[in-house]
Design a protein around this motif. Structure first.
Motif, PDB file in Angstrom:
ATOM      1  N   SER A 481      -3.904  -1.429   1.294  1.00  0.00           N
ATOM      2  CA  SER A 481      -5.166  -1.682   0.570  1.00  0.00           C
ATOM      3  C   SER A 481      -5.248  -0.754  -0.642  1.00  0.00           C
ATOM      4  CB  SER A 481      -6.378  -1.425   1.469  1.00  0.00           C
ATOM      5  OG  SER A 481      -6.307  -2.254   2.601  1.00  0.00           O
ATOM      6  N   VAL A 487      -5.627  -6.697   2.317  1.00  0.00           N
ATOM      7  CA  VAL A 487      -4.740  -7.082   3.416  1.00  0.00           C
ATOM      8  C   VAL A 487      -5.447  -8.158   4.240  1.00  0.00           C
ATOM      9  CG1 VAL A 487      -3.538  -6.289   5.486  1.00  0.00           C
ATOM     10  CG2 VAL A 487      -3.653  -4.801   3.469  1.00  0.00           C
ATOM     11  N   MET A 503      -0.842 -10.068   2.083  1.00  0.00           N
ATOM     12  CA  MET A 503      -1.808  -9.733   1.047  1.00  0.00           C
ATOM     13  C   MET A 503      -2.554 -11.006   0.630  1.00  0.00           C
ATOM     14  SD  MET A 503      -1.188  -6.469   0.806  1.00  0.00           S
ATOM     15  CE  MET A 503      -2.107  -5.949  -0.649  1.00  0.00           C
ATOM     16  N   GLU A 508      -0.543  -9.582  -5.660  1.00  0.00           N
ATOM     17  CA  GLU A 508      -0.862  -8.345  -4.922  1.00  0.00           C
ATOM     18  C   GLU A 508       0.336  -7.885  -4.099  1.00  0.00           C
ATOM     19  OE1 GLU A 508      -4.380  -8.623  -2.533  1.00  0.00           O
ATOM     20  OE2 GLU A 508      -5.697  -9.016  -4.250  1.00  0.00           O
TER      21      GLU A 508
END
Length: 536
Positions: A481, A487, A503, A508
């Motif tokens: 995170s 997450v 993710m 990300e």
């Protein structure tokens, strides 16, 4: 040229009149309906926002559902298909938008071909397909069989009559060649089959007076796609017919690299008694997406009639002279058309505020061993990246072109440079050039490494390994995170040394991999992060 037409065609929006079985429904789904004879414009283009429905145009006349589904198979589950045979078009619906994005990105870099004909692929404006089962019954049956294969079951319906759709139990194919009037070499097989994925090993032999081969891909899905596309095809006009089945073996043990057997993951293997060693330039030349040069075998003169007996994967066929063909078969000439391994990439549209040689080394290192990185001094949104060889450069280009890195969509192309130059001694280039030749972080330096079998496109799900015993799910969720993402899901493997972590987006996940691969977890444990083909 065909290539430039394709490049333009992938970008150009289609303005086709689709009649009969297709109309726009208000909820932005495509519906097949035999009673509707309206003609409505469908405008799909690369400029459309990503959608899990892909519009495919300019298909050859006699194309089958199986061949269209095979275009999407390597990228994820195909959930629906609509064939518009009169229009030479099809709509393919993938299970997730991410899979569709990966597919379109891949085919932007590598021209998609069906039966040796370039086709046009783009996002559809439609978000889903709704098909009338009576109209689309055969396509649905084929799809059901393929789904069963992907889930590892057996097809519950054989109305499709597609005997090729057996489950993919193994990455190893058994290949028998019928009507072998001209010699087929190990290099020819590698050239044909590598269009479908990474070929790791090949063993050739003669059994019952027939030439046979065992060929191992890095992934069973690639073997499945190669079998779907190539079984029953002729390598040369009217001869050398491929008969393909799955082998009962799941891994090949290759002892020698010569003209009878080859392990592409272990170039250092000996040639064996009395065998000529393999010329590494030939192995490099037969890279994944090189144009096929399976022309006339030595001494054979033939006319290339349109549609004449070549596998759909073979690209443009250009006849070789008899002498060149003989030399190629003997493994003495590089077939790529340019000298050297061609392992340098040009990456552009980088976020120049954020990018570093280290971040490029980590991301491109997922697809090969990065030797050097140079961010251009006068154009800091561009960089040259030198991989170990041309194969790795092709792999990195096909997987990373069009992906987002630090908020910008990056462009990856092959560079004309053969190497990346280091700055002259004593010259300060502000840390823009870095030599990673002796880095301990190369994933593929160990011959036969399992990493060769775990190369996947960027995905939102990451595979974590080398996790210390005392680290909990909460620790890992917090760590990931902090890399600036969300997450969504997490799952430990049984031994708790490995885990899957999902993710919110592919972007990300790319960021997290750059930040956290090789992260020091304490007690000498360095976290290993890769993209996964699984979802949680």
């Amino acid at each position: 040229s065909i290539a430039s037409d394709v490049a333009v065609g992938v970008k150009r929006s289609s303005d086709e009149l689709l009649s009969g079985s297709l109309y726009n429904s208000p909820n932005s789904s495509v519906t097949a309906n035999g009673n509707d004879s309206k003609k409505l414009r469908v405008e799909d283009s690369m400029d459309s926002p990503p959608s899990r429905v892909i519009h495919i145009r300019k298909l050859p006349n006699e194309v089958s559902e199986t061949e269209v589904i095979a275009l999407g198979l390597p990228f994820g589950k195909v959930t629906n298909i609509l064939m518009l045979k009169g229009k030479n078009q099809a709509f393919l619906e993938l299970g997730t938008e991410e899979a569709a994005v990966t597919m379109v990105n891949y085919y932007t870099a590598v021209t998609p071909q069906v039966r040796n004909v370039p086709v046009f692929i783009q996002y559809s404006n439609h978000k889903e397909l709704k098909t009338d089962s009576a109209l689309n019954q055969r396509a649905q049956a084929v799809l059901q069989a393929v789904s069963a294969v992907q889930e590892g079951g057996s097809p519950s319906s054989d109305t499709a009559g597609e005997s090729v759709l057996t489950p993919a139990p193994s990455p190893v194919l058994r290949i028998i060649i019928d009507n072998m009037f001209y010699p087929v070499t190990l290099d020819v097989l590698q050239q044909i089959f590598s269009k479908f994925g990474t070929v790791m090993k090949i063993i050739t032999f003669t059994k019952n007076n027939q030439f046979q081969a065992l060929l191992q891909f890095s992934d069973p899905v690639n073997a499945q796609q190669a079998k779907l596309s190539l079984d029953g095809q002729n390598i040369y006009n009217s001869c050398c017919t491929l008969r393909i089945d799955f082998s009962k073996l799941v891994n090949l043990n290759v002892k020698y690299n010569n003209d009878k057997s080859r392990d592409y993951t272990r170039p250092e293997l000996p040639a064996g008694d009395g065998q000529p060693p393999v010329d590494p330039s030939v192995a490099a030349a037969l890279s994944k997406d090189s144009t096929s040069l399976l022309g006339t075998p030595a001494g054979m003169v033939t006319s290339y009639s349109s549609g004449g007996g070549f596998p759909s994967s073979l690209g443009a066929i250009s006849p070789l002279s008899a002498a060149a063909a003989a030399a190629a078969a003997a493994g003495r000439v590089a077939l790529s058309g340019h000298s050297g391994p061609g392992g340098v990439l040009l990456v552009s549209n980088l976020n120049e505020e954020m990018v570093t040689p280290q971040s490029l080394f980590t991301l491109f290192g997922v697809y090969g061993d990065v030797q050097r990185v140079k961010i251009l001094y006068n154009k800091k949104d561009s960089a040259l990246i030198q991989m170990s060889d041309g194969n790795q450069a092709q792999l990195a280009m096909s997987h990373l072109n069009g992906q987002k890195m630090y908020g910008k969509i990056i462009r990856v192309t092959l560079s004309k440079h053969q190497t990346v130059q280091l700055p002259r001694e004593g010259l300060d280039d502000q840390g823009l050039t870095k030599d990673f030749t002796s880095s301990p972080l190369h994933r593929f330096k160990k011959p036969g490494s399992k990493n060769f079998q775990n190369i996947f496109p960027p995905s939102a799900t990451l595979h974590l390994s080398n996790i210390p015993e005392n680290v909990t799910e909460d620790d890992l969720r917090l760590l990931f995170s902090n890399s600036g993402g969300t997450v969504k899901a997490f799952k430990f493997f049984q031994d708790r040394k490995m885990a899957l972590l999902q993710m919110a987006t592919v972007e990300e996940a790319i960021q997290a991999l750059i930040d956290l691969h090789n992260y020091d977890m304490g007690r000498g444990h360095r976290l290993r992060v890769s993209f996964s083909k699984s979802t949680i």
